[in-house]
Design a protein around this motif. Structure first.
Motif, mmCIF file in Angstrom:
data_model
loop_
_atom_site.group_PDB
_atom_site.id
_atom_site.type_symbol
_atom_site.label_atom_id
_atom_site.label_comp_id
_atom_site.label_asym_id
_atom_site.label_seq_id
_atom_site.Cartn_x
_atom_site.Cartn_y
_atom_site.Cartn_z
ATOM 1 N N GLU A 1 -39.054 38.329 43.592
ATOM 2 C CA GLU A 1 -38.461 37.317 42.679
ATOM 3 C C GLU A 1 -39.219 35.999 42.765
ATOM 4 O O GLU A 1 -39.704 35.621 43.809
ATOM 5 N N ASP B 1 -34.805 41.108 47.932
ATOM 6 C CA ASP B 1 -35.360 40.052 47.078
ATOM 7 C C ASP B 1 -36.203 40.623 45.931
ATOM 8 O O ASP B 1 -36.793 39.884 45.166
ATOM 9 N N LYS C 1 -36.893 42.504 42.338
ATOM 10 C CA LYS C 1 -36.175 42.779 41.102
ATOM 11 C C LYS C 1 -36.947 43.795 40.251
ATOM 12 O O LYS C 1 -38.143 44.009 40.462
ATOM 13 N N ARG D 1 -34.401 48.502 46.625
ATOM 14 C CA ARG D 1 -33.797 47.213 46.282
ATOM 15 C C ARG D 1 -32.463 46.976 46.959
ATOM 16 O O ARG D 1 -32.147 45.861 47.364
ATOM 17 N N ASN E 1 -38.695 44.417 37.177
ATOM 18 C CA ASN E 1 -39.295 43.541 36.173
ATOM 19 C C ASN E 1 -39.315 44.175 34.803
ATOM 20 O O ASN E 1 -39.184 43.498 33.795
#
Lengths: 95, 95
Positions: A95, A60, A62, A54, A64
Motif C-alpha cells: 500500500e 499491508d 492490497k 493478504r 491492485n
C-alpha cells in the motif's frame, strides 16, 4: 532503487508453497508488486493464494488489479481443435 | 426507467447454463449490469462464464469490477472448525 514487479505462475502445487514463494519474494528483495498468473482450474488456487497472503501474513498488501482473459491452447494429442482456456492475473502490491 | 443490477450465483451446473441465464437476463429486461458471484471451485466456472458471454455472445459488455474476498463457512458435519473459502464477484456491464 526503484521497485520491481515479479511474476508467480500458479499451477498444481499445494497452495501454501505459492504463499511461501510470495512472502519470500516480498520480504527479501525490492519487489514492490507481484503478479499471480493462473489458468483453468488453477484460477481458484490463485484467488486462495492471494487471500491467504493478504489476510494471514502480509496485511499491508492490497489487490491492485485483477484481469481475466482467454487464451488459445494447442490441441491435445488425439484432438484436432485448439481449446480456449480462461486466465486470471491478480496483482498484489504494498500500500 | 433506470437500469437495474442483477446477481447470478455460480455453482456446479454446466457452464453454458449460466451463460444462457446471463444472456437472457441482459436481453429481456432493463438490466444494466450483472454480478457473478462464486466461491471455492466455482470461481473458475465464473471466470469461464464471464469470458464466454463477452467473447462469443455479448461483445459490448465489459468487466467493470472484480473483487476477491474470503468467507467463513460453517463446519461440515463431523468437523469442529469453520472453514475459510475464497469468493469472487465479477461485474459485467454494458459499455
Amino acid at each position: 532503487m526503484s521497485e520491481k514487479s515479479a511474476t508467480v505462475f500458479i499451477g498444481s502445487k499445494p497452495t501454501m508453497s505459492y504463499v511461501l514463494a510470495i512472502i519470500t519474494s516480498f520480504s527479501s528483495s525490492n519487489v514492490g508488486e507481484i503478479v499471480l498468473k493462473a489458468r483453468g482450474r488453477a484460477i481458484t488456487t490463485a484467488v486462495d493464494v492471494a487471500e491467504i497472503v493478504r489476510n494471514r501474513f502480509l496485511k499491508d498488501l492490497k489487490v491492485n488489479r485483477i484481469k481475466i482473459a482467454t487464451e488459445e491452447m494447442p490441441a491435445r494429442e488425439g484432438e484436432n481443435r485448439t481449446r480456449m482456456v480462461s486466465t486470471v492475473e491478480i496483482t498484489l502490491a504494498r500500500e
